[in-house]
Scaffold this motif. Sequence first.
Motif, PDB file in Angstrom:
ATOM      1  N   GLY A 310      11.748  54.897   1.765  1.00 17.35           N
ATOM      2  CA  GLY A 310      12.592  55.585   0.838  1.00 17.35           C
ATOM      3  C   GLY A 310      12.349  57.024   0.227  1.00 17.35           C
ATOM      4  N   SER A 311      11.742  57.530   1.168  1.00 20.82           N
ATOM      5  CA  SER A 311      11.159  58.920   0.925  1.00 20.82           C
ATOM      6  C   SER A 311      12.201  60.190   1.036  1.00 20.82           C
ATOM      7  CB  SER A 311       9.909  59.344   1.501  1.00 20.82           C
ATOM      8  OG  SER A 311      10.312  59.400   3.020  1.00 20.82           O
ATOM      9  N   ARG A 312      13.622  59.740   1.271  1.00 18.58           N
ATOM     10  CA  ARG A 312      14.459  61.016   1.354  1.00 18.58           C
ATOM     11  C   ARG A 312      14.647  61.553   0.177  1.00 18.58           C
ATOM     12  NH1 ARG A 312      20.359  58.956   3.117  1.00 18.58           N
ATOM     13  NH2 ARG A 312      19.096  58.978   5.456  1.00 18.58           N
ATOM     14  N   GLN A 313      14.414  62.981   0.108  1.00 20.77           N
ATOM     15  CA  GLN A 313      14.705  63.867  -1.146  1.00 20.77           C
ATOM     16  C   GLN A 313      15.565  64.932  -0.573  1.00 20.77           C
ATOM     17  OE1 GLN A 313      10.623  64.571  -2.482  1.00 20.77           O
ATOM     18  NE2 GLN A 313      10.765  62.929  -3.876  1.00 20.77           N
ATOM     19  N   LEU A 314      16.074  65.389  -1.668  1.00 27.00           N
ATOM     20  CA  LEU A 314      17.012  66.615  -1.305  1.00 27.00           C
ATOM     21  C   LEU A 314      16.539  67.554  -2.590  1.00 27.00           C
ATOM     22  CD1 LEU A 314      18.851  64.371   0.220  1.00 27.00           C
ATOM     23  CD2 LEU A 314      20.328  66.224   0.258  1.00 27.00           C
ATOM     24  N   SER A 315      16.638  68.795  -2.461  1.00 28.57           N
ATOM     25  CA  SER A 315      16.413  69.628  -3.509  1.00 28.57           C
ATOM     26  C   SER A 315      17.398  70.783  -3.812  1.00 28.57           C
ATOM     27  CB  SER A 315      14.791  70.133  -3.665  1.00 28.57           C
ATOM     28  OG  SER A 315      14.516  70.610  -2.107  1.00 28.57           O
ATOM     29  N   TYR A 316      18.363  70.824  -4.191  1.00 28.50           N
ATOM     30  CA  TYR A 316      19.522  71.768  -4.319  1.00 28.50           C
ATOM     31  C   TYR A 316      19.454  72.740  -5.365  1.00 28.50           C
ATOM     32  CZ  TYR A 316      24.182  73.924  -4.883  1.00 28.50           C
ATOM     33  OH  TYR A 316      24.950  74.988  -5.127  1.00 28.50           O
ATOM     34  N   ASP A 317      18.918  73.714  -5.263  1.00 24.36           N
ATOM     35  CA  ASP A 317      19.012  74.777  -6.261  1.00 24.36           C
ATOM     36  C   ASP A 317      19.878  76.228  -6.147  1.00 24.36           C
ATOM     37  OD1 ASP A 317      17.985  76.881  -8.366  1.00 24.36           O
ATOM     38  OD2 ASP A 317      16.157  76.085  -8.488  1.00 24.36           O
ATOM     39  N   LYS A 318      20.860  76.060  -6.552  1.00 25.13           N
ATOM     40  CA  LYS A 318      21.728  77.167  -6.319  1.00 25.13           C
ATOM     41  C   LYS A 318      21.277  78.537  -6.584  1.00 25.13           C
ATOM     42  CE  LYS A 318      26.236  79.209  -7.107  1.00 25.13           C
ATOM     43  NZ  LYS A 318      27.509  78.720  -7.587  1.00 25.13           N
ATOM     44  N   ALA A 319      20.604  78.774  -7.811  1.00 26.92           N
ATOM     45  CA  ALA A 319      20.033  80.174  -8.043  1.00 26.92           C
ATOM     46  C   ALA A 319      18.808  80.590  -7.183  1.00 26.92           C
ATOM     47  CB  ALA A 319      19.607  80.107  -9.527  1.00 26.92           C
ATOM     48  N   ALA A 320      18.103  79.459  -6.875  1.00 26.81           N
ATOM     49  CA  ALA A 320      16.772  79.800  -6.306  1.00 26.81           C
ATOM     50  C   ALA A 320      17.319  80.343  -4.693  1.00 26.81           C
ATOM     51  CB  ALA A 320      16.066  78.496  -6.124  1.00 26.81           C
ATOM     52  N   TYR A 321      18.325  79.561  -4.229  1.00 23.45           N
ATOM     53  CA  TYR A 321      18.812  79.880  -3.017  1.00 23.45           C
ATOM     54  C   TYR A 321      19.219  81.335  -2.833  1.00 23.45           C
ATOM     55  CZ  TYR A 321      19.849  78.926   1.973  1.00 23.45           C
ATOM     56  OH  TYR A 321      19.947  78.920   3.535  1.00 23.45           O
ATOM     57  N   ALA A 322      20.063  81.479  -3.889  1.00 25.95           N
ATOM     58  CA  ALA A 322      20.771  82.934  -4.000  1.00 25.95           C
ATOM     59  C   ALA A 322      19.569  83.959  -3.961  1.00 25.95           C
ATOM     60  CB  ALA A 322      21.764  82.796  -5.177  1.00 25.95           C
ATOM     61  N   GLN A 323      18.682  83.524  -4.714  1.00 27.88           N
ATOM     62  CA  GLN A 323      17.550  84.783  -4.845  1.00 27.88           C
ATOM     63  C   GLN A 323      16.799  84.932  -3.511  1.00 27.88           C
ATOM     64  OE1 GLN A 323      16.668  86.593  -7.226  1.00 27.88           O
ATOM     65  NE2 GLN A 323      14.788  87.443  -6.329  1.00 27.88           N
ATOM     66  N   TRP A 324      16.721  83.753  -2.659  1.00 26.96           N
ATOM     67  CA  TRP A 324      16.115  83.903  -1.559  1.00 26.96           C
ATOM     68  C   TRP A 324      16.933  84.724  -0.451  1.00 26.96           C
ATOM     69  CZ3 TRP A 324      12.505  83.630   1.908  1.00 26.96           C
ATOM     70  CH2 TRP A 324      13.109  83.299   3.367  1.00 26.96           C
ATOM     71  N   LEU A 325      18.067  84.405  -0.674  1.00 28.37           N
ATOM     72  CA  LEU A 325      19.195  85.247   0.339  1.00 28.37           C
ATOM     73  C   LEU A 325      19.110  86.658  -0.046  1.00 28.37           C
ATOM     74  CD1 LEU A 325      22.140  82.725   0.985  1.00 28.37           C
ATOM     75  CD2 LEU A 325      20.180  82.767   2.203  1.00 28.37           C
ATOM     76  N   LYS A 326      18.921  87.019  -1.273  1.00 28.29           N
ATOM     77  CA  LYS A 326      18.830  88.390  -1.738  1.00 28.29           C
ATOM     78  C   LYS A 326      17.744  89.046  -1.080  1.00 28.29           C
ATOM     79  CE  LYS A 326      19.233  90.922  -5.954  1.00 28.29           C
ATOM     80  NZ  LYS A 326      18.714  90.493  -7.390  1.00 28.29           N
ATOM     81  N   GLU A 327      16.575  88.007  -1.296  1.00 23.13           N
ATOM     82  CA  GLU A 327      15.413  88.946  -0.544  1.00 23.13           C
ATOM     83  C   GLU A 327      15.563  88.990   0.888  1.00 23.13           C
ATOM     84  OE1 GLU A 327      12.055  87.135  -2.452  1.00 23.13           O
ATOM     85  OE2 GLU A 327      12.965  86.877  -4.285  1.00 23.13           O
ATOM     86  N   LEU A 328      16.064  87.835   1.544  1.00 21.82           N
ATOM     87  CA  LEU A 328      16.141  87.846   3.011  1.00 21.82           C
ATOM     88  C   LEU A 328      16.904  89.228   3.350  1.00 21.82           C
ATOM     89  CD1 LEU A 328      15.090  86.178   5.274  1.00 21.82           C
ATOM     90  CD2 LEU A 328      17.369  84.947   4.996  1.00 21.82           C
ATOM     91  N   ARG A 329      18.007  89.444   2.640  1.00 21.72           N
ATOM     92  CA  ARG A 329      19.105  90.351   2.851  1.00 21.72           C
ATOM     93  C   ARG A 329      18.161  91.953   2.842  1.00 21.72           C
ATOM     94  NH1 ARG A 329      23.411  91.958   5.677  1.00 21.72           N
ATOM     95  NH2 ARG A 329      21.789  93.179   6.156  1.00 21.72           N
ATOM     96  N   GLN A 330      17.672  91.929   1.737  1.00 23.23           N
ATOM     97  CA  GLN A 330      16.722  93.088   1.664  1.00 23.23           C
ATOM     98  C   GLN A 330      15.784  93.578   2.782  1.00 23.23           C
ATOM     99  OE1 GLN A 330      14.833  93.294  -2.339  1.00 23.23           O
ATOM    100  NE2 GLN A 330      13.940  94.993  -1.705  1.00 23.23           N
ATOM    101  N   VAL A 331      15.184  92.411   3.160  1.00 20.28           N
ATOM    102  CA  VAL A 331      14.116  92.836   4.427  1.00 20.28           C
ATOM    103  C   VAL A 331      14.921  93.191   5.835  1.00 20.28           C
ATOM    104  CG1 VAL A 331      12.499  91.572   5.768  1.00 20.28           C
ATOM    105  CG2 VAL A 331      12.751  91.058   3.451  1.00 20.28           C
ATOM    106  N   CYS A 332      16.073  92.475   5.641  1.00 22.25           N
ATOM    107  CA  CYS A 332      16.947  92.807   7.044  1.00 22.25           C
ATOM    108  C   CYS A 332      17.369  94.270   6.901  1.00 22.25           C
ATOM    109  CB  CYS A 332      18.049  91.726   7.028  1.00 22.25           C
ATOM    110  SG  CYS A 332      17.693  90.143   7.637  1.00 22.25           S
ATOM    111  N   ASP A 333      17.683  94.701   5.710  1.00 23.10           N
ATOM    112  CA  ASP A 333      18.150  95.964   5.589  1.00 23.10           C
ATOM    113  C   ASP A 333      17.120  96.926   6.010  1.00 23.10           C
ATOM    114  OD1 ASP A 333      20.621  95.405   4.959  1.00 23.10           O
ATOM    115  OD2 ASP A 333      20.422  95.581   2.692  1.00 23.10           O
TER     116      ASP A 333
END
Length: 556
Positions: A310-333
């Motif tokens: 029964g260990s299936r777990q999901l962890s959706y955090d919109k704000a944290a994912y948006a922040q991650w993508l922002k940082e990723l975008r910056q490195v790519c730039d």
Amino acid sequence: MFEENGFSSLIILACALLALVGGPKLWQRLQLSLAKHPSMAGHLRWAKRLANWAPAYDYPGEQWFRVDHAPEAVGTQRRHALQRLGSTLAQRSPQTLALTQATKPMVSDMQLISRYRVPFQFQKFLSDNLQIGSYWAHSKGVWVADADEQRHLDVTGSYGVNLFGADFYKSCMQEGMDLVRDLGPVLGAYHPCVQENVTMLCQIARKDEVSFHMSGTEAVMQAVRLARYHTGKRKVVRFTGAYHGWWDDVQPGPGNPMPPSNDTLTLNEMHPQTLKVLRQRKDIACVLVNPLQAMHPNKAAPSDSTLIDGSRQLSYDKAAYAQWLKELRQVCDEKGIAFIMDEVFMGFRLGLGGAQAFFGVDADMVTYGKTLGGGFPVGVVCGKAAWMRRFHEEKPGNICFARGTFNAHPSVMGAMNVFLKRVQGPAIQAAYQKMEGLWIDRMRQLNDQLLGQDLPVRVVGMATVWSVVYEVPSRYNWMLQFYMREQGIALSWVGTGRIIFNFAFEDEHFAEFCQRFIRAAQAMQNDGWWWTGQGQSNRTIRREVMREMVRIKWAL
Ligand SMILES: Cc1ncc(COP(=O)(O)O)c(C=O)c1O
């Protein structure tokens, strides 16, 4: 947003010492190791070794019902339940099952998916006692019916294609075919509707150029090829667990007979060490992001075939994912790395502007597929002009080749034309406005009902894509998919790991879904599948399964 713990600081210190001894190559290697997710999914060579090592065995007769050491009475109750379930499904759909049985020996894909619906140890006995069909004859609204006219609420999602309900696509296909009827099968040059499609796509994706392909896999292949062409670099970064189609370079590890390519780096998503590696290395062409991973970063799609506890777990955090993508975008730039947003699955699901708008990031290239074909097969890359160009002005021999016989096929372009106009129309725009709140509210409604009924399951998800999670450390959680089938709910072969709703689900359909889901969970509970012995936990289950494998492998 990220924390490094003391343990990783120690590893970094050890790495620094080793690097002093071993030089920059070793240092780079160690940095890369630190950017891998610690799970098996982050270590693909090991994952492949383990997958090849795992011995085949199955639970026969009595053990099948009592592998969790349940009392005999519970085993008997489960046995009767399986017999009843198997015969109910068989009686309801004899023609569908006959078609399935007749076709299966000749269709390798059917064999694969019917084998991997449940943990492999249960598969053989289950298939001797319970079968489900692989045929649908009709669809209407949110319903699909099999060859015996058995209606099911359709949450298969047609692999993600079905976003607006079956009727929407039927009419896109029909109107699209009407639009291109006079041109018929002519390929090479385009039907005039393509001009509109390209204009609409560039506006929606906020990009300059478009290329057409036949599938999502091909669109991803093309985006990666362009990134390599323009950067002159080889390495592709993908994140642990993320699916980008079945092409070798983006699907390394189990399932692919080739060893993981050295040109693909599978890194830890939402982790600072990954950003560090991207900053330090000079050989990275592109980063691929699948926004569906926001639901479960660094994990593969939650499939019932791996639901051993029964260990299936999901962890959706919109704000944290948006922040991650922002940082990723910056490195790519900073590094000139192509940021590819793979919206093949999520495109148009989170809003007209897709995951880019939803999470507030501007990709260099976006891949689309599935729903964008309006019911027909498609793959599309939309990108900034500098990334999409396929030749060099100064080097006439240096081109980036990509063609495909059926790319921009008139029927697909016709249906896409209808699709793109409709999604920009007032009805769907209004639906997008309320989409996020509506589905959060529906999820809450169902979870409240499950809690009220004292049922040990919950639903979690992002917008219209949900998963069932289990509060019981049971060996039999995967059985729920068959109780749902009995209640007339159609799931994909992934089972309860992916419930894919569409916008045609009105409140009354959703209420119907909740009733059926609750009835399925109640029946599962009444039939004893969620009985748990004292001391049984997800950890004890996993240990026990590992012990079984070792015993079988080495004939202990
Ligand atoms: C994110 C993503 N990319 C690519 C693909 C591959 O698309 P296709 O199956 O059309 O080749 C998929 C398919 O599920 C996907 O979900």
